[in-house]
Design a protein around this motif. Structure first.
Motif, mmCIF file in Angstrom:
data_model
loop_
_atom_site.group_PDB
_atom_site.id
_atom_site.type_symbol
_atom_site.label_atom_id
_atom_site.label_comp_id
_atom_site.label_asym_id
_atom_site.label_seq_id
_atom_site.Cartn_x
_atom_site.Cartn_y
_atom_site.Cartn_z
ATOM 1 N N LEU A 182 2.064 0.182 0.238
ATOM 2 C CA LEU A 182 0.711 0.726 0.372
ATOM 3 C C LEU A 182 -0.327 -0.289 -0.089
ATOM 4 C CD1 LEU A 182 1.348 4.360 -0.958
ATOM 5 C CD2 LEU A 182 1.217 3.597 1.432
ATOM 6 N N VAL A 183 -0.029 -0.986 -1.184
ATOM 7 C CA VAL A 183 -0.935 -2.033 -1.663
ATOM 8 C C VAL A 183 -0.997 -3.173 -0.664
ATOM 9 C CG1 VAL A 183 -1.291 -3.758 -3.485
ATOM 10 C CG2 VAL A 183 -0.613 -1.430 -4.088
ATOM 11 N N CYS A 184 0.161 -3.534 -0.092
ATOM 12 C CA CYS A 184 0.182 -4.609 0.912
ATOM 13 C C CYS A 184 -0.707 -4.266 2.101
ATOM 14 C CB CYS A 184 1.612 -4.839 1.392
ATOM 15 S SG CYS A 184 2.715 -5.554 0.165
ATOM 16 N N LEU A 185 -0.626 -3.038 2.601
ATOM 17 C CA LEU A 185 -1.422 -2.617 3.752
ATOM 18 C C LEU A 185 -2.887 -2.463 3.386
ATOM 19 C CD1 LEU A 185 1.025 0.012 5.295
ATOM 20 C CD2 LEU A 185 0.537 -2.287 6.152
ATOM 21 N N ALA A 186 -3.159 -2.060 2.141
ATOM 22 C CA ALA A 186 -4.554 -1.838 1.730
ATOM 23 C C ALA A 186 -5.298 -3.151 1.515
ATOM 24 C CB ALA A 186 -4.590 -0.989 0.458
ATOM 25 N N THR A 187 -4.618 -4.143 0.950
ATOM 26 C CA THR A 187 -5.299 -5.407 0.663
ATOM 27 C C THR A 187 -5.545 -6.226 1.925
ATOM 28 O OG1 THR A 187 -3.144 -6.414 0.169
ATOM 29 C CG2 THR A 187 -4.419 -5.547 -1.688
ATOM 30 N N ARG A 188 -4.531 -6.228 2.826
ATOM 31 C CA ARG A 188 -4.647 -6.901 4.128
ATOM 32 C C ARG A 188 -4.745 -8.421 4.040
ATOM 33 N NH1 ARG A 188 -2.744 -4.155 8.378
ATOM 34 N NH2 ARG A 188 -3.350 -1.971 8.241
ATOM 35 N N ARG A 189 -5.043 -8.969 2.908
ATOM 36 C CA ARG A 189 -5.165 -10.415 2.771
ATOM 37 C C ARG A 189 -4.185 -10.915 1.715
ATOM 38 N NH1 ARG A 189 -11.647 -11.898 3.056
ATOM 39 N NH2 ARG A 189 -12.022 -10.984 5.140
ATOM 40 N N ARG A 190 -3.498 -11.995 2.069
ATOM 41 C CA ARG A 190 -2.487 -12.522 1.159
ATOM 42 C C ARG A 190 -3.099 -12.928 -0.174
ATOM 43 N NH1 ARG A 190 -0.245 -17.604 3.458
ATOM 44 N NH2 ARG A 190 0.252 -16.199 5.170
ATOM 45 N N GLY A 191 -4.283 -13.540 -0.132
ATOM 46 C CA GLY A 191 -4.921 -13.986 -1.362
ATOM 47 C C GLY A 191 -5.212 -12.833 -2.314
ATOM 48 N N VAL A 192 -5.711 -11.725 -1.752
ATOM 49 C CA VAL A 192 -6.008 -10.556 -2.586
ATOM 50 C C VAL A 192 -4.723 -9.973 -3.154
ATOM 51 C CG1 VAL A 192 -7.003 -8.230 -2.600
ATOM 52 C CG2 VAL A 192 -8.102 -10.053 -1.272
ATOM 53 N N LEU A 193 -3.689 -9.893 -2.313
ATOM 54 C CA LEU A 193 -2.410 -9.360 -2.770
ATOM 55 C C LEU A 193 -1.842 -10.222 -3.886
ATOM 56 C CD1 LEU A 193 -0.012 -7.421 -2.480
ATOM 57 C CD2 LEU A 193 0.897 -8.938 -0.697
ATOM 58 N N MET A 194 -1.903 -11.538 -3.746
ATOM 59 C CA MET A 194 -1.379 -12.421 -4.777
ATOM 60 C C MET A 194 -2.186 -12.309 -6.059
ATOM 61 S SD MET A 194 -0.205 -15.813 -2.627
ATOM 62 C CE MET A 194 0.692 -16.492 -4.021
#
Length: 397
Positions: A182-194
């Protein structure tokens, strides 16, 4: 954590399905867990081994079970995120339904079987399996185990019997994986996820220290364990976008990881004095260095680390099954040990009985329960295209 052979239909995935170095690390971790649970009841430092080995070393062999679980957390994040990256190319495009289906098929059959067996043993009044602590009950323990908050329940009410207690780590891991896609889909950007994962990873020393005062909850709280899983996920992201480095770089990572792991386990007391709660971060980062070194070595082609350790790699392949079932063996062996007189001088010999039995029970659970149930569930929960590749996925989840 599965032993399913890779599908011959995809040579690239087949070579990635089993990494012998990672299996070796998992095998070491699960052996340390079993040694810990045996050592709490038959300490090696009281055995004849203390005549030839330093008692402090024997104590470290017995009391690294908690650290070993944190190594499992890092491995889990690394493998599951890496598997998702290979399937979809990016965590931002993760397939929510397929992700949850794989986790369900892998985790639930053994979990339900364990809870059923433990419930029957409790109702029959079998010693070592009866939930008798004030404020605890069988229905509430079942709800805590299935509701993935057994760690919180123990923090509030005290330790459950040993076979129930092992489920605390499953509560942390699966709560993470419910929220992770869910976090992966919500952030949508690798930089934000990291950035999110990095903040969670670096929070480990502070979240662990903040819980001091409740020993059980400090050991089993969600955030420190999730921090270790996040470190594994970050490692998978790094490995997926890291070109194959020189052999010297991979070797350096391996040595750094090995030295850090030895420092955090064998010399854990000294590391605690030096780093305090930061020693868990050292442990997790060291495990990640070893995982990255193993991943880079795997990309160069088939390999086999250290001949003669195939038995330890087999423990790694069965680590989930052994983790859930080993307390049955521990309780049985300890009971026989005490009936035989319980001479601590000969305690180490009982390890020679317990360890093979733990492996055999884990193998039986895998062959007759987890593997057929997982295949059956995946065939029905996943789309035909995904199901066809299921044997490969099962090998690394």
């Amino acid at each position: 954590m599965q032993t399913v052979p890779a599908s011959s239909g995809n040579a690239v995935e087949a070579t990635r399905a089993r990494n012998p170095g990672i299996d070796l690390l998992r095998g070491l971790a699960i052996v340390l867990v079993v040694l810990n649970h045996l050592g709490l009841r038959i300490p090696l430092k009281q055995s004849a081994l203390a005549d030839v080995l330093p008692p402090w070393l024997l104590s470290r062999l017995n009391y690294n079970g908690y650290e070993a679980v944190f190594v499992f957390f890092v491995i889990s994040g690394f493998l599951i995120a890496g598997n998702a990256l290979r399937r979809r190319g990016s965590l931002e495009r993760i397939d929510l339904r397929a992700f949850y289906a794989r986790r369900f098929a892998r985790i639930v059959p053994c979990l339900l079987a364990l809870i059923l067996v433990l419930s029957v043993l409790h109702l029959l009044g079998v010693q070592d399996y009866v939930i008798h602590r004030e404020g605890q009950s069988l229905p509430r323990a079942i709800v805590a185990a299935l509701g993935l908050h057994l760690n919180w329940y123990e923090g509030r009410t005290g330790y459950l019997p040993g076979n129930w207690d092992v489920l605390w780590s499953l509560s942390i891991e699966e709560v993470f994986y419910i929220g992770f896609p869910l976090v992966c889909l919500a952030t949508r950007r690798r930089g934000v996820l990291m950035l999110v994962l990095g903040a969670l990873a670096l929070s480990m020393p502070w979240t662990h220290a903040a819980l001091r005062g409740n020993e059980i909850w400090q050991e089993k709280a969600y955030l420190p364990g999730m921090s270790a899983i996040a470190i594994g996920v970050l490692g998978a992201l790094l490995a997926a976008h890291w070109r194959l480095p020189p052999r010297r770089t991979s070797g350096l990572l391996g040595w750094l990881g090995a030295v850090g792991l030895i420092a955090a386990t064998i010399f854990g007391a000294a590391m605690w004095q030096l780093l305090r709660d930061g020693y868990l971060l050292l442990l997790a980062v060291s495990a990640l260095c070893l995982l990255l070194a193993c991943e880079q070595r795997q990309r160069r082609g088939p390999w086999q680390p250290w001949r003669g350790l195939g038995w330890l790699r087999s423990w790694g392949r069965l680590s989930y099954e052994i983790y859930l079932s080993h307390m049955f063996v521990v309780f049985a062996v300890v009971r026989i040990f005490r009936l035989a007189g319980g001479d601590p001088r000969w305690g180490h010999l009982w390890y020679l009985l317990a360890l093979p039995l733990c492996w055999l029970l884990g193998k039986a659970v895998e062959r007759w329960l987890s593997l057929p149930c997982e295949r059956w569930l995946r065939a029905r929960l996943l789309r035909p295209r995904t199901a066809a590749a299921a044997p490969v996925a099962m090998a690394v989840d």
